[in-house]
Motif scaffolding. Sequence first.
Motif, PDB file in Angstrom:
ATOM      1  N   VAL A 194      -4.898  -7.122  -1.675  1.00 58.80           N
ATOM      2  CA  VAL A 194      -4.179  -7.880  -2.701  1.00 58.80           C
ATOM      3  C   VAL A 194      -3.624  -6.927  -3.769  1.00 58.80           C
ATOM      4  O   VAL A 194      -2.512  -7.103  -4.261  1.00 58.80           O
ATOM      5  CB  VAL A 194      -5.087  -8.956  -3.330  1.00 58.80           C
ATOM      6  CG1 VAL A 194      -4.349  -9.700  -4.433  1.00 58.80           C
ATOM      7  CG2 VAL A 194      -5.560  -9.937  -2.262  1.00 58.80           C
ATOM      8  N   ARG A 195      -4.404  -5.878  -4.075  1.00 60.87           N
ATOM      9  CA  ARG A 195      -3.925  -4.889  -5.040  1.00 60.87           C
ATOM     10  C   ARG A 195      -2.638  -4.228  -4.513  1.00 60.87           C
ATOM     11  O   ARG A 195      -1.678  -4.037  -5.245  1.00 60.87           O
ATOM     12  CB  ARG A 195      -5.005  -3.830  -5.262  1.00 60.87           C
ATOM     13  CG  ARG A 195      -4.573  -2.736  -6.203  1.00 60.87           C
ATOM     14  CD  ARG A 195      -5.676  -1.700  -6.358  1.00 60.87           C
ATOM     15  NE  ARG A 195      -6.821  -2.269  -7.034  1.00 60.87           N
ATOM     16  CZ  ARG A 195      -8.073  -2.152  -6.614  1.00 60.87           C
ATOM     17  NH1 ARG A 195      -8.339  -1.485  -5.503  1.00 60.87           N
ATOM     18  NH2 ARG A 195      -9.056  -2.683  -7.288  1.00 60.87           N
ATOM     19  N   SER A 196      -2.619  -3.928  -3.212  1.00 57.93           N
ATOM     20  CA  SER A 196      -1.430  -3.296  -2.626  1.00 57.93           C
ATOM     21  C   SER A 196      -0.229  -4.232  -2.672  1.00 57.93           C
ATOM     22  O   SER A 196       0.884  -3.811  -2.988  1.00 57.93           O
ATOM     23  CB  SER A 196      -1.676  -2.915  -1.163  1.00 57.93           C
ATOM     24  OG  SER A 196      -2.738  -2.021  -1.074  1.00 57.93           O
ATOM     25  N   ILE A 197      -0.467  -5.507  -2.353  1.00 57.15           N
ATOM     26  CA  ILE A 197       0.640  -6.469  -2.402  1.00 57.15           C
ATOM     27  C   ILE A 197       1.190  -6.530  -3.822  1.00 57.15           C
ATOM     28  O   ILE A 197       2.405  -6.527  -4.057  1.00 57.15           O
ATOM     29  CB  ILE A 197       0.149  -7.889  -1.981  1.00 57.15           C
ATOM     30  CG1 ILE A 197      -0.303  -7.886  -0.517  1.00 57.15           C
ATOM     31  CG2 ILE A 197       1.213  -8.947  -2.258  1.00 57.15           C
ATOM     32  CD1 ILE A 197       0.804  -7.926   0.483  1.00 57.15           C
ATOM     33  N   ARG A 198       0.273  -6.539  -4.770  1.00 56.19           N
ATOM     34  CA  ARG A 198       0.670  -6.597  -6.167  1.00 56.19           C
ATOM     35  C   ARG A 198       1.492  -5.368  -6.559  1.00 56.19           C
ATOM     36  O   ARG A 198       2.509  -5.473  -7.234  1.00 56.19           O
ATOM     37  CB  ARG A 198      -0.630  -6.638  -6.967  1.00 56.19           C
ATOM     38  CG  ARG A 198      -0.512  -7.259  -8.293  1.00 56.19           C
ATOM     39  CD  ARG A 198      -1.904  -7.369  -8.839  1.00 56.19           C
ATOM     40  NE  ARG A 198      -1.852  -6.948 -10.212  1.00 56.19           N
ATOM     41  CZ  ARG A 198      -2.827  -7.179 -11.078  1.00 56.19           C
ATOM     42  NH1 ARG A 198      -3.916  -7.786 -10.716  1.00 56.19           N
ATOM     43  NH2 ARG A 198      -2.706  -6.786 -12.301  1.00 56.19           N
ATOM     44  N   GLU A 199       1.034  -4.216  -6.101  1.00 57.75           N
ATOM     45  CA  GLU A 199       1.740  -2.966  -6.375  1.00 57.75           C
ATOM     46  C   GLU A 199       3.158  -3.022  -5.776  1.00 57.75           C
ATOM     47  O   GLU A 199       4.123  -2.624  -6.404  1.00 57.75           O
ATOM     48  CB  GLU A 199       0.961  -1.845  -5.675  1.00 57.75           C
ATOM     49  CG  GLU A 199       0.788  -0.560  -6.429  1.00 57.75           C
ATOM     50  CD  GLU A 199      -0.117   0.377  -5.615  1.00 57.75           C
ATOM     51  OE1 GLU A 199       0.434   1.225  -4.896  1.00 57.75           O
ATOM     52  OE2 GLU A 199      -1.357   0.234  -5.670  1.00 57.75           O
ATOM     53  N   ILE A 200       3.241  -3.542  -4.560  1.00 58.44           N
ATOM     54  CA  ILE A 200       4.537  -3.590  -3.874  1.00 58.44           C
ATOM     55  C   ILE A 200       5.505  -4.524  -4.588  1.00 58.44           C
ATOM     56  O   ILE A 200       6.639  -4.151  -4.885  1.00 58.44           O
ATOM     57  CB  ILE A 200       4.346  -4.016  -2.397  1.00 58.44           C
ATOM     58  CG1 ILE A 200       3.722  -2.864  -1.610  1.00 58.44           C
ATOM     59  CG2 ILE A 200       5.669  -4.441  -1.767  1.00 58.44           C
ATOM     60  CD1 ILE A 200       3.279  -3.233  -0.213  1.00 58.44           C
ATOM     61  N   VAL A 201       5.051  -5.747  -4.903  1.00 58.61           N
ATOM     62  CA  VAL A 201       6.004  -6.697  -5.497  1.00 58.61           C
ATOM     63  C   VAL A 201       6.387  -6.281  -6.919  1.00 58.61           C
ATOM     64  O   VAL A 201       7.496  -6.531  -7.373  1.00 58.61           O
ATOM     65  CB  VAL A 201       5.488  -8.163  -5.465  1.00 58.61           C
ATOM     66  CG1 VAL A 201       5.327  -8.618  -4.031  1.00 58.61           C
ATOM     67  CG2 VAL A 201       4.202  -8.348  -6.247  1.00 58.61           C
ATOM     68  N   LYS A 202       5.459  -5.592  -7.584  1.00 56.88           N
ATOM     69  CA  LYS A 202       5.778  -5.081  -8.913  1.00 56.88           C
ATOM     70  C   LYS A 202       6.791  -3.947  -8.800  1.00 56.88           C
ATOM     71  O   LYS A 202       7.758  -3.883  -9.546  1.00 56.88           O
ATOM     72  CB  LYS A 202       4.507  -4.599  -9.596  1.00 56.88           C
ATOM     73  CG  LYS A 202       4.527  -4.882 -11.044  1.00 56.88           C
ATOM     74  CD  LYS A 202       3.232  -4.640 -11.738  1.00 56.88           C
ATOM     75  CE  LYS A 202       3.569  -4.479 -13.213  1.00 56.88           C
ATOM     76  NZ  LYS A 202       2.662  -3.593 -13.893  1.00 56.88           N
ATOM     77  N   GLY A 203       6.546  -3.065  -7.827  1.00 55.48           N
ATOM     78  CA  GLY A 203       7.460  -1.951  -7.598  1.00 55.48           C
ATOM     79  C   GLY A 203       8.859  -2.431  -7.211  1.00 55.48           C
ATOM     80  O   GLY A 203       9.856  -1.813  -7.561  1.00 55.48           O
ATOM     81  N   LEU A 204       8.928  -3.546  -6.486  1.00 55.27           N
ATOM     82  CA  LEU A 204      10.223  -4.105  -6.082  1.00 55.27           C
ATOM     83  C   LEU A 204      10.896  -4.819  -7.254  1.00 55.27           C
ATOM     84  O   LEU A 204      12.079  -5.130  -7.194  1.00 55.27           O
ATOM     85  CB  LEU A 204      10.035  -5.118  -4.941  1.00 55.27           C
ATOM     86  CG  LEU A 204       9.620  -4.586  -3.567  1.00 55.27           C
ATOM     87  CD1 LEU A 204       9.229  -5.743  -2.647  1.00 55.27           C
ATOM     88  CD2 LEU A 204      10.757  -3.780  -2.946  1.00 55.27           C
ATOM     89  N   GLY A 205      10.109  -5.126  -8.290  1.00 61.19           N
ATOM     90  CA  GLY A 205      10.655  -5.841  -9.437  1.00 61.19           C
ATOM     91  C   GLY A 205      10.894  -7.320  -9.174  1.00 61.19           C
ATOM     92  O   GLY A 205      11.636  -7.975  -9.898  1.00 61.19           O
ATOM     93  N   VAL A 206      10.260  -7.884  -8.124  1.00 63.91           N
ATOM     94  CA  VAL A 206      10.536  -9.275  -7.765  1.00 63.91           C
ATOM     95  C   VAL A 206       9.519 -10.255  -8.341  1.00 63.91           C
ATOM     96  O   VAL A 206       9.691 -11.468  -8.235  1.00 63.91           O
ATOM     97  CB  VAL A 206      10.609  -9.463  -6.229  1.00 63.91           C
ATOM     98  CG1 VAL A 206      11.741  -8.614  -5.645  1.00 63.91           C
ATOM     99  CG2 VAL A 206       9.283  -9.115  -5.561  1.00 63.91           C
TER     100      VAL A 206
END
Length: 500
Positions: A194-206
């Motif tokens: 879940v931390r990785s998903i969070r990192e990804i969607v934050k990094g994508l700015g979405v």
Amino acid sequence: MAKDELMNYEKALEQFEVVIGLEVHVELNTNTKMFCGCRNEFGDEPNTNVCPICIGLPGSLPAVNKRAVESSIKIGLALGCEIAPTGRFARKNYFYPDLAKNFQTSQYDEPIAFEGALDVEVPSGKTFTVHIERAHMEEDAGKLTHVGGSTGRIQGAEYSLVDYNRAGVPLVEIVTKPVYGAGAEAPELAAAYVRSIREIVKGLGVSDAKMERGNVRCDANVSLRPHGQEKLGTRTETKNVNSLRSIERAVRYEIQRQAALLAKGTAIIQETRHWHEDKGATSSGRPKSDADDYRYFPEPDLVPVQPSKDWIEELRAGLPEKPSERRKRVQAEWGFADLEFRDVVNAGLMDQIEETVSAGAKPQAARKWWTGELARIANSQDKDVIDLEISGAYVAELAGLVDAGKINDRLAREVLTYVLDGEGSPSEVVAKRGLEVVSDDGALIAAIEAALAKQPDVLDAIREGRMQAAGAVIGAVMQAMKGSADAGRVRELLIEMANK
Ligand SMILES: [Zn+2]
């Protein structure tokens, strides 16, 4: 709530293999909702961002938010998924007071993204590949507030309020395939995923990706089977767990609870369960069959989503660096040792440290504050450190005040508690509360003389080169001045006095 019998964790793992599955809902940060032009904004006055479409008045016609589709495709691509050339929305029919339409518009058998994979590192340093089954678009429901009970839950409440501002907010639901082989690390893997998903969607700015606001929510499926058995055990689904710590604890709890039941020969009931942060336990929700009859049918008011190849490739080309690449880059930039860096990653602190460093702090100072004192405070409040209300800029300012000798470490920790209480920036707190280090020689000499009056031999000892004797006087001065003395300056003055 009945108290569950739990099996010792190690014993449970000796007897059973753990299989988990994770469903993560990500709320997109589009300006408007999924199918109408209402504002998508957290915290607005209840029921102000609503219209005939999102509350489902007869005759209203939805239209798909292009930005939401774009964000969904980006998420799919970042998870290594295939993007469907065409996908229909469907109606998932059910009644609940937070769903005024009586159906949720979702994607059923035609998700926008499918068949992906994500490499996830757990705290021990091991990496697991989590396979993604699908990522589909849907809309959020409204928010119910249960009033009058002691717990905020529906049980015991006198009445409930409903806010439809969240109804129709775009969501992407990411569903994993069953995850095998994590063993004792299954709870950590669930949280790290879940931390990785969070990192990804934050990094994508979405997405704003704030778990405490429900921007990222996780349903954790857990089942056990005896080692060597092929058939999967009956699973439970713990709903809407909203912090990383809770995910880890909820999965661990379910493993221990299910193991105790199975060992007694009691069947696991396939059901949803609720996580209670205060009790550290799950409780029974509602039974859930594999094929709940939601009477899905294609949404007749929406055309299928058909992203062109060119558009998908354009979005793929614009993806930010992969989390694994970013890790390599920042570790090199910050000069952290592997273990130091792993602590930072496991605590999910890369963004915070990046922000703190770009606000002027040295990387090691940023790391020290975030993984040290701030982590300690978060832990004592049962929170994730990333959920503390403090910006990287403030942490950088605090470190700067220490470097400049305005405050010492002890005062800095005190300043930090006031900053976290919302009293303002570190400089403002220092000024308002008079927490600066005293380096005024006059005040320090007076305090040293008072201490020497009680320990007259110290000056002789220093003259003879026994510097450790200075410690007692420095300690007494620090104590007399409640920790606000500049210890380095006290030492210098003491040596000057001895050598006079
Ligand atoms: Zn609306």
